[in-house]
Design a protein around this motif. Structure first.
Motif, PDB file in Angstrom:
ATOM      1  N   UNK A  56       3.526   2.620   1.619  1.00  0.00           N
ATOM      2  CA  UNK A  56       4.146   3.159   2.827  1.00  0.00           C
ATOM      3  C   UNK A  56       4.823   4.482   2.496  1.00  0.00           C
ATOM      4  N   UNK A  57       4.724   5.427   3.413  1.00  0.00           N
ATOM      5  CA  UNK A  57       5.503   6.662   3.359  1.00  0.00           C
ATOM      6  C   UNK A  57       6.624   6.497   4.374  1.00  0.00           C
ATOM      7  N   UNK A  58       7.852   6.499   3.897  1.00  0.00           N
ATOM      8  CA  UNK A  58       9.003   6.115   4.705  1.00  0.00           C
ATOM      9  C   UNK A  58      10.001   7.263   4.815  1.00  0.00           C
ATOM     10  N   UNK A  59      10.276   7.681   6.045  1.00  0.00           N
ATOM     11  CA  UNK A  59      11.286   8.702   6.322  1.00  0.00           C
ATOM     12  C   UNK A  59      12.545   7.994   6.809  1.00  0.00           C
ATOM     13  N   UNK A  60      13.647   8.198   6.109  1.00  0.00           N
ATOM     14  CA  UNK A  60      14.940   7.656   6.512  1.00  0.00           C
ATOM     15  C   UNK A  60      15.729   8.776   7.177  1.00  0.00           C
ATOM     16  N   UNK A  61      15.941   8.649   8.481  1.00  0.00           N
ATOM     17  CA  UNK A  61      16.604   9.685   9.287  1.00  0.00           C
ATOM     18  C   UNK A  61      17.941   9.137   9.764  1.00  0.00           C
ATOM     19  N   UNK A  62      19.041   9.717   9.309  1.00  0.00           N
ATOM     20  CA  UNK A  62      20.363   9.115   9.443  1.00  0.00           C
ATOM     21  C   UNK A  62      21.291  10.024  10.239  1.00  0.00           C
ATOM     22  N   UNK A  63      21.895   9.477  11.269  1.00  0.00           N
ATOM     23  CA  UNK A  63      22.789  10.203  12.176  1.00  0.00           C
ATOM     24  C   UNK A  63      24.112  10.541  11.488  1.00  0.00           C
ATOM     25  N   UNK A  64      24.496  11.828  11.549  1.00  0.00           N
ATOM     26  CA  UNK A  64      25.801  12.242  11.024  1.00  0.00           C
ATOM     27  C   UNK A  64      26.568  13.035  12.091  1.00  0.00           C
ATOM     28  N   UNK A  65      26.334  12.727  13.360  1.00  0.00           N
ATOM     29  CA  UNK A  65      27.035  13.433  14.435  1.00  0.00           C
ATOM     30  C   UNK A  65      28.513  13.049  14.453  1.00  0.00           C
ATOM     31  N   UNK A  66      29.326  13.845  15.138  1.00  0.00           N
ATOM     32  CA  UNK A  66      30.770  13.638  15.136  1.00  0.00           C
ATOM     33  C   UNK A  66      31.188  12.328  15.802  1.00  0.00           C
ATOM     34  N   UNK A  67      30.291  11.704  16.547  1.00  0.00           N
ATOM     35  CA  UNK A  67      30.626  10.401  17.126  1.00  0.00           C
ATOM     36  C   UNK A  67      30.727   9.321  16.060  1.00  0.00           C
ATOM     37  N   UNK A  68      30.157   9.589  14.881  1.00  0.00           N
ATOM     38  CA  UNK A  68      30.306   8.690  13.745  1.00  0.00           C
ATOM     39  C   UNK A  68      31.561   9.099  12.982  1.00  0.00           C
ATOM     40  N   UNK A  69      32.538   8.192  12.850  1.00  0.00           N
ATOM     41  CA  UNK A  69      33.726   8.567  12.086  1.00  0.00           C
ATOM     42  C   UNK A  69      33.418   8.484  10.587  1.00  0.00           C
ATOM     43  N   UNK A 101       5.992   3.127  -3.157  1.00  0.00           N
ATOM     44  CA  UNK A 101       6.252   3.723  -1.857  1.00  0.00           C
ATOM     45  C   UNK A 101       6.693   5.166  -2.066  1.00  0.00           C
ATOM     46  N   UNK A 102       6.590   5.959  -1.009  1.00  0.00           N
ATOM     47  CA  UNK A 102       7.161   7.305  -0.996  1.00  0.00           C
ATOM     48  C   UNK A 102       8.277   7.307   0.032  1.00  0.00           C
ATOM     49  N   UNK A 103       9.416   7.888  -0.319  1.00  0.00           N
ATOM     50  CA  UNK A 103      10.561   7.866   0.588  1.00  0.00           C
ATOM     51  C   UNK A 103      11.285   9.208   0.555  1.00  0.00           C
ATOM     52  N   UNK A 104      11.768   9.623   1.707  1.00  0.00           N
ATOM     53  CA  UNK A 104      12.635  10.789   1.814  1.00  0.00           C
ATOM     54  C   UNK A 104      13.781  10.438   2.749  1.00  0.00           C
ATOM     55  N   UNK A 105      14.943  11.086   2.543  1.00  0.00           N
ATOM     56  CA  UNK A 105      16.163  10.752   3.284  1.00  0.00           C
ATOM     57  C   UNK A 105      16.763  12.047   3.817  1.00  0.00           C
ATOM     58  N   UNK A 106      16.932  12.124   5.141  1.00  0.00           N
ATOM     59  CA  UNK A 106      17.623  13.295   5.684  1.00  0.00           C
ATOM     60  C   UNK A 106      18.640  12.867   6.726  1.00  0.00           C
ATOM     61  N   UNK A 107      19.612  13.741   6.948  1.00  0.00           N
ATOM     62  CA  UNK A 107      20.686  13.488   7.897  1.00  0.00           C
ATOM     63  C   UNK A 107      20.583  14.484   9.038  1.00  0.00           C
ATOM     64  N   UNK A 108      20.959  14.047  10.234  1.00  0.00           N
ATOM     65  CA  UNK A 108      20.728  14.854  11.422  1.00  0.00           C
ATOM     66  C   UNK A 108      21.872  14.683  12.416  1.00  0.00           C
ATOM     67  N   UNK A 109      22.020  15.686  13.263  1.00  0.00           N
ATOM     68  CA  UNK A 109      22.939  15.620  14.409  1.00  0.00           C
ATOM     69  C   UNK A 109      22.210  16.279  15.571  1.00  0.00           C
ATOM     70  N   UNK A 110      22.620  17.497  15.956  1.00  0.00           N
ATOM     71  CA  UNK A 110      21.919  18.203  17.019  1.00  0.00           C
ATOM     72  C   UNK A 110      20.573  18.733  16.555  1.00  0.00           C
ATOM     73  N   UNK A 111      19.851  19.353  17.493  1.00  0.00           N
ATOM     74  CA  UNK A 111      18.512  19.819  17.194  1.00  0.00           C
ATOM     75  C   UNK A 111      18.431  20.846  16.081  1.00  0.00           C
ATOM     76  N   UNK A 112      19.510  21.605  15.856  1.00  0.00           N
ATOM     77  CA  UNK A 112      19.516  22.620  14.812  1.00  0.00           C
ATOM     78  C   UNK A 112      20.396  22.228  13.634  1.00  0.00           C
ATOM     79  N   UNK A 113      20.701  20.935  13.513  1.00  0.00           N
ATOM     80  CA  UNK A 113      21.548  20.486  12.411  1.00  0.00           C
ATOM     81  C   UNK A 113      20.857  19.302  11.732  1.00  0.00           C
ATOM     82  N   UNK A 114      20.083  19.634  10.701  1.00  0.00           N
ATOM     83  CA  UNK A 114      19.351  18.623   9.934  1.00  0.00           C
ATOM     84  C   UNK A 114      19.410  19.019   8.469  1.00  0.00           C
ATOM     85  N   UNK A 115      19.638  18.061   7.610  1.00  0.00           N
ATOM     86  CA  UNK A 115      19.788  18.353   6.183  1.00  0.00           C
ATOM     87  C   UNK A 115      19.018  17.325   5.364  1.00  0.00           C
ATOM     88  N   UNK A 116      18.097  17.791   4.542  1.00  0.00           N
ATOM     89  CA  UNK A 116      17.319  16.905   3.689  1.00  0.00           C
ATOM     90  C   UNK A 116      18.147  16.609   2.443  1.00  0.00           C
TER      91      UNK A 116
END
Length: 268
Positions: free
Chosen positions: A36-49, A81-96
């Motif tokens: 499996x190739x697995x993308x872990x996409x994790x919310x880091x928006x300000x609504x998360x304390x 498996x292949x895995x990558x992890x990135x964090x995201x908030x708004x459309x222009x705020x994403x960090x691998x």
């Protein structure tokens, strides 16, 4: 490199990582076969304390350190498996946080967990699940692996309120044979942009693919168990009728609920 990526859009960052990431395969290397190739996409928006962000990251760290998960990887048809992890908030705020990594045993899984633990925590405004899905699709297309399954794993605590409609991104990913699963974080529902029954929203508007599922987190102590259960199911390709915490019953979600909420409260 990471300081450069911080100010870039997710798609630009992905392109840079594909060219310059340490440990990346050479551009002309033949694709590696994985279960499996697995993308872990994790919310880091300000609504998360900050406490929730730490619990969320720790859930993934402890999952990859766990023997059941490591055994599930080893017991796959290929055993990798292949895995990558990135964090995201708004459309222009994403960090691998971690570009593609092949995990073929406990040592690689523990190293991946260690890398996640060492990465700094970031936060951003707005919530673009659609942007996270779009970046996940691009990362899968750049992975240079041949995978039996391709999966985007979305965790977050709110509805899409930035970027294009989440259903458009979901449907395009699904048309490419990519599965999307959800881990909605539902610890509190008294915030400015919280919506009722986020798990139902994820079920109706975010996940797609054969056996797609949602595992909501309603208590802090559930982070590690829920994250491990989700990853085990994705890695081991558990049949659709496996024991998974179901979304709450309710009316179908309005998939533009987040956008309407933002417009009503912010006026744009």
């Amino acid at each position: 490199m990471r300081r450069w990526l911080y100010g870039l859009s997710g798609l630009a960052a992905a392109a840079l990582w594909s060219q310059a990431a340490p440990n990346a395969q050479p551009a002309n290397a033949p694709p590696e076969e994985v279960d499996v190739a697995l993308v872990l996409a994790v919310d880091i928006s300000y609504s998360m304390d900050l406490d929730e962000l730490a619990l969320q990251r720790n859930g993934y760290i402890e999952a990859f350190r766990s023997k059941p998960l490591q055994d599930a990887i080893s017991n796959g048809a290929i055993g990798k498996i292949a895995v990558t992890y990135f964090e995201w908030a708004g459309g222009n705020f994403q960090h691998i946080v971690r570009p593609w990594k092949i995990i073929d045993g406990p040592a690689a899984a523990n190293a991946f967990a260690e890398e996640l633990g060492e990465a700094p925590t970031r936060r951003g405004r707005r919530t673009s699940i659609s942007g996270a899905i779009d970046l996940g699709v691009q990362l899968l297309e750049q992975s240079n692996v041949t995978a039996m399954r391709r999966v985007i794993d979305i965790s977050g605590d709110g509805a899409n309120n930035d970027g294009r409609p989440v259903t458009a991104a979901r449907d395009e990913a699904g048309a490419k044979g990519i599965a999307i699963n959800g881990l909605p974080v539902m610890l509190k529902q008294a915030g400015y942009f919280d919506i009722d029954n986020l798990d139902v929203y994820y079920k109706d508007c975010v996940v797609t693919g054969i056996g797609a599922f949602v595992i909501p987190i309603r208590e802090k102590h559930q982070f590690v168990e829920a994250t491990r259960t989700k990853l085990l199911r994705e890695i081991a390709a558990v049949p659709p009728d496996a024991t998974v915490q179901k979304a709450q019953a309710g009316d179908p979600s309005t998939c533009l609920a987040g956008e309407r909420q933002w417009r009503d409260r912010m006026g744009n």
